[in-house]
Design a protein around this motif. Structure first.
Motif, PDB file in Angstrom:
ATOM      1  N   VAL A  59     -11.854 -25.599  18.546  1.00  0.00           N
ATOM      2  CA  VAL A  59     -12.516 -24.802  19.378  1.00  0.00           C
ATOM      3  C   VAL A  59     -14.289 -25.262  19.581  1.00  0.00           C
ATOM      4  O   VAL A  59     -14.792 -25.226  20.662  1.00  0.00           O
ATOM      5  N   VAL A  60     -14.796 -25.379  18.480  1.00  0.00           N
ATOM      6  CA  VAL A  60     -16.172 -25.435  18.333  1.00  0.00           C
ATOM      7  C   VAL A  60     -16.355 -27.046  18.980  1.00  0.00           C
ATOM      8  O   VAL A  60     -17.250 -27.160  19.744  1.00  0.00           O
ATOM      9  N   ASN A  61     -15.619 -27.896  18.506  1.00  0.00           N
ATOM     10  CA  ASN A  61     -16.134 -29.375  18.732  1.00  0.00           C
ATOM     11  C   ASN A  61     -15.555 -29.844  20.041  1.00  0.00           C
ATOM     12  O   ASN A  61     -16.066 -30.705  20.901  1.00  0.00           O
ATOM     13  N   HIS A  62     -14.464 -29.252  20.630  1.00  0.00           N
ATOM     14  CA  HIS A  62     -13.683 -29.723  21.742  1.00  0.00           C
ATOM     15  C   HIS A  62     -13.999 -28.771  23.178  1.00  0.00           C
ATOM     16  O   HIS A  62     -13.747 -29.299  24.144  1.00  0.00           O
ATOM     17  N   LEU A  63     -14.099 -27.579  22.922  1.00  0.00           N
ATOM     18  CA  LEU A  63     -14.083 -26.706  23.891  1.00  0.00           C
ATOM     19  C   LEU A  63     -15.499 -26.218  23.971  1.00  0.00           C
ATOM     20  O   LEU A  63     -16.205 -26.289  25.090  1.00  0.00           O
ATOM     21  N   SER A  64     -16.090 -25.368  23.045  1.00  0.00           N
ATOM     22  CA  SER A  64     -17.351 -24.769  23.072  1.00  0.00           C
ATOM     23  C   SER A  64     -18.552 -25.694  23.235  1.00  0.00           C
ATOM     24  O   SER A  64     -19.518 -25.270  24.081  1.00  0.00           O
ATOM     25  N   THR A  65     -18.305 -27.079  22.898  1.00  0.00           N
ATOM     26  CA  THR A  65     -19.471 -28.051  23.163  1.00  0.00           C
ATOM     27  C   THR A  65     -19.432 -28.491  24.980  1.00  0.00           C
ATOM     28  O   THR A  65     -20.236 -29.098  25.210  1.00  0.00           O
ATOM     29  N   GLN A  66     -18.300 -28.213  25.403  1.00  0.00           N
ATOM     30  CA  GLN A  66     -18.490 -28.818  27.023  1.00  0.00           C
ATOM     31  C   GLN A  66     -19.400 -27.695  27.784  1.00  0.00           C
ATOM     32  O   GLN A  66     -18.867 -26.480  27.856  1.00  0.00           O
ATOM     33  N   GLN A  67     -20.069 -28.412  28.699  1.00  0.00           N
ATOM     34  CA  GLN A  67     -21.162 -27.423  29.375  1.00  0.00           C
ATOM     35  C   GLN A  67     -20.389 -26.602  30.554  1.00  0.00           C
ATOM     36  O   GLN A  67     -21.083 -25.442  30.740  1.00  0.00           O
ATOM     37  N   SER A  68     -19.318 -26.798  30.794  1.00  0.00           N
ATOM     38  CA  SER A  68     -18.543 -26.139  31.915  1.00  0.00           C
ATOM     39  C   SER A  68     -17.764 -24.922  31.166  1.00  0.00           C
ATOM     40  O   SER A  68     -17.360 -23.943  32.036  1.00  0.00           O
ATOM     41  N   VAL A  69     -17.683 -24.728  29.805  1.00  0.00           N
ATOM     42  CA  VAL A  69     -16.854 -23.780  29.252  1.00  0.00           C
ATOM     43  C   VAL A  69     -17.761 -22.513  29.046  1.00  0.00           C
ATOM     44  O   VAL A  69     -18.936 -22.756  28.419  1.00  0.00           O
ATOM     45  N   ALA A  70     -17.609 -21.317  29.614  1.00  0.00           N
ATOM     46  CA  ALA A  70     -18.382 -20.089  29.341  1.00  0.00           C
ATOM     47  C   ALA A  70     -17.643 -19.281  28.124  1.00  0.00           C
ATOM     48  O   ALA A  70     -18.542 -19.129  27.135  1.00  0.00           O
ATOM     49  N   THR A  71     -16.357 -19.241  28.002  1.00  0.00           N
ATOM     50  CA  THR A  71     -16.086 -18.488  26.859  1.00  0.00           C
ATOM     51  C   THR A  71     -14.470 -18.908  26.444  1.00  0.00           C
ATOM     52  O   THR A  71     -13.779 -19.642  27.409  1.00  0.00           O
ATOM     53  N   THR A  72     -14.321 -18.791  25.299  1.00  0.00           N
ATOM     54  CA  THR A  72     -12.925 -18.908  24.802  1.00  0.00           C
ATOM     55  C   THR A  72     -12.303 -17.736  24.000  1.00  0.00           C
ATOM     56  O   THR A  72     -12.862 -16.865  23.388  1.00  0.00           O
ATOM     57  N   ARG A  73     -10.978 -17.636  23.780  1.00  0.00           N
ATOM     58  CA  ARG A  73     -10.359 -16.509  23.183  1.00  0.00           C
ATOM     59  C   ARG A  73      -9.104 -17.071  22.479  1.00  0.00           C
ATOM     60  O   ARG A  73      -8.084 -17.678  23.180  1.00  0.00           O
ATOM     61  N   THR A  74      -8.947 -17.110  21.330  1.00  0.00           N
ATOM     62  CA  THR A  74      -7.905 -17.847  20.626  1.00  0.00           C
ATOM     63  C   THR A  74      -6.780 -16.751  20.060  1.00  0.00           C
ATOM     64  O   THR A  74      -7.405 -15.607  19.534  1.00  0.00           O
ATOM     65  N   SER A  75      -5.591 -17.122  20.260  1.00  0.00           N
ATOM     66  CA  SER A  75      -4.648 -16.210  19.760  1.00  0.00           C
ATOM     67  C   SER A  75      -3.602 -17.208  19.068  1.00  0.00           C
ATOM     68  O   SER A  75      -3.313 -18.329  19.327  1.00  0.00           O
ATOM     69  N   ILE A  76      -3.321 -16.681  17.587  1.00  0.00           N
ATOM     70  CA  ILE A  76      -2.300 -17.601  16.829  1.00  0.00           C
ATOM     71  C   ILE A  76      -0.979 -17.495  17.342  1.00  0.00           C
ATOM     72  O   ILE A  76      -0.654 -16.279  17.421  1.00  0.00           O
ATOM     73  N   ALA A 125      -1.375 -27.642  18.134  1.00  0.00           N
ATOM     74  CA  ALA A 125      -0.758 -27.527  17.075  1.00  0.00           C
ATOM     75  C   ALA A 125      -1.829 -28.276  15.991  1.00  0.00           C
ATOM     76  O   ALA A 125      -2.079 -29.269  16.060  1.00  0.00           O
ATOM     77  N   VAL A 126      -2.047 -27.643  14.967  1.00  0.00           N
ATOM     78  CA  VAL A 126      -2.910 -28.171  13.933  1.00  0.00           C
ATOM     79  C   VAL A 126      -2.445 -27.800  12.463  1.00  0.00           C
ATOM     80  O   VAL A 126      -1.634 -26.939  12.445  1.00  0.00           O
ATOM     81  N   GLU A 127      -3.202 -28.330  11.389  1.00  0.00           N
ATOM     82  CA  GLU A 127      -2.570 -28.102   9.979  1.00  0.00           C
ATOM     83  C   GLU A 127      -3.061 -26.706   9.592  1.00  0.00           C
ATOM     84  O   GLU A 127      -2.182 -25.864   8.713  1.00  0.00           O
ATOM     85  N   ASN A 128      -4.233 -26.240   9.717  1.00  0.00           N
ATOM     86  CA  ASN A 128      -4.593 -24.944   9.358  1.00  0.00           C
ATOM     87  C   ASN A 128      -5.616 -24.051  10.241  1.00  0.00           C
ATOM     88  O   ASN A 128      -6.258 -24.614  11.225  1.00  0.00           O
ATOM     89  N   ALA A 129      -6.080 -23.002   9.677  1.00  0.00           N
ATOM     90  CA  ALA A 129      -7.203 -22.186  10.483  1.00  0.00           C
ATOM     91  C   ALA A 129      -8.483 -22.824  10.636  1.00  0.00           C
ATOM     92  O   ALA A 129      -9.179 -22.738  11.802  1.00  0.00           O
ATOM     93  N   SER A 130      -8.888 -23.580   9.694  1.00  0.00           N
ATOM     94  CA  SER A 130     -10.262 -24.732   9.860  1.00  0.00           C
ATOM     95  C   SER A 130     -10.023 -25.428  10.790  1.00  0.00           C
ATOM     96  O   SER A 130     -11.027 -25.805  11.744  1.00  0.00           O
ATOM     97  N   GLU A 131      -8.963 -26.070  11.202  1.00  0.00           N
ATOM     98  CA  GLU A 131      -8.630 -26.983  12.119  1.00  0.00           C
ATOM     99  C   GLU A 131      -8.706 -26.345  13.640  1.00  0.00           C
ATOM    100  O   GLU A 131      -9.182 -27.116  14.654  1.00  0.00           O
ATOM    101  N   VAL A 132      -8.329 -25.012  13.703  1.00  0.00           N
ATOM    102  CA  VAL A 132      -8.452 -24.604  14.882  1.00  0.00           C
ATOM    103  C   VAL A 132      -9.849 -23.904  15.084  1.00  0.00           C
ATOM    104  O   VAL A 132     -10.206 -24.198  16.322  1.00  0.00           O
ATOM    105  N   ARG A 133     -10.456 -23.667  14.292  1.00  0.00           N
ATOM    106  CA  ARG A 133     -12.004 -23.263  14.509  1.00  0.00           C
ATOM    107  C   ARG A 133     -12.861 -24.719  15.028  1.00  0.00           C
ATOM    108  O   ARG A 133     -13.436 -24.577  15.923  1.00  0.00           O
ATOM    109  N   GLU A 134     -12.470 -25.750  14.286  1.00  0.00           N
ATOM    110  CA  GLU A 134     -13.017 -27.007  14.497  1.00  0.00           C
ATOM    111  C   GLU A 134     -12.633 -27.514  15.821  1.00  0.00           C
ATOM    112  O   GLU A 134     -13.466 -27.839  16.533  1.00  0.00           O
TER     113      GLU A 134
END
Length: 169
Positions: free
Chosen positions: A138-155, A127-136
């Protein structure tokens, strides 16, 4: 000599079956965990001491594992919710799974974390304030982890809560 034998009680680990009163208590408390014992007793048409003893038994048997508040995240400025499917890279899977879960579940945006079978390894409910925070997120907390191959986001457009799931053990 049998009369001198000491009987050692055995603990029956099989769960006792739920009766209709137990099922009613579970349904009432799943809808509203703050239901008072007096209101519970009135709804069940039993004495308050009976309602309390029956609820305590459900807790002691591990059937009721907690009482939860339903939060309106919109009112907290976190009105946009998303479910993010995460697939981890193949390799040291056990270590990756444990490390990912330990790190992600502590993030303040995360409402729930599910370790699942199927196309994804995890579903992350945020739960976040807006779409920019969803992107942030995913980019800062998920995609930066070496163990993560892919993500798929649903609103999440709408959410209906029927009951609270049991915690993972």
């Amino acid at each position: 000599m049998d009369r001198f034998r000491h009987s050692i009680p055995t603990k029956d680990v099989r769960p006792r079956e739920l009766d209709s009163t137990d099922e009613k208590i579970i349904a009432i408390l799943a809808r509203d965990g703050r239901t008072t014992n007096a209101d519970l007793a009135a709804a069940l048409d039993v004495a308050p001491s009976t309602a309390h003893a029956r609820t305590r038994s459900l807790v002691d048997r591990g059937i009721l594992t907690g009482f939860h508040a339903s939060v309106d995240y919109q009112r907290l400025g976190r009105g946009l919710q998303a479910m993010i499917g995460v697939v981890l890279r193949p390799g040291a899977r056990h270590d990756s799974i444990v490390a990912f879960a330990d790190e992600v579940r502590r993030l303040p945006q995360v409402l729930q974390l599910f370790f699942v079978g199927g196309a994804d390894d995890f579903l992350v409910h945020i739960a976040v304030e807006n779409a920019s925070e969803v992107r942030e997120f995913v980019v800062n907390h998920l995609s930066t982890q070496q163990s993560v191959a892919t993500t798929r986001t649903s609103i999440v457009f709408e959410y209906h809560r029927n009951a609270v799931a049991a915690p993972f053990r």
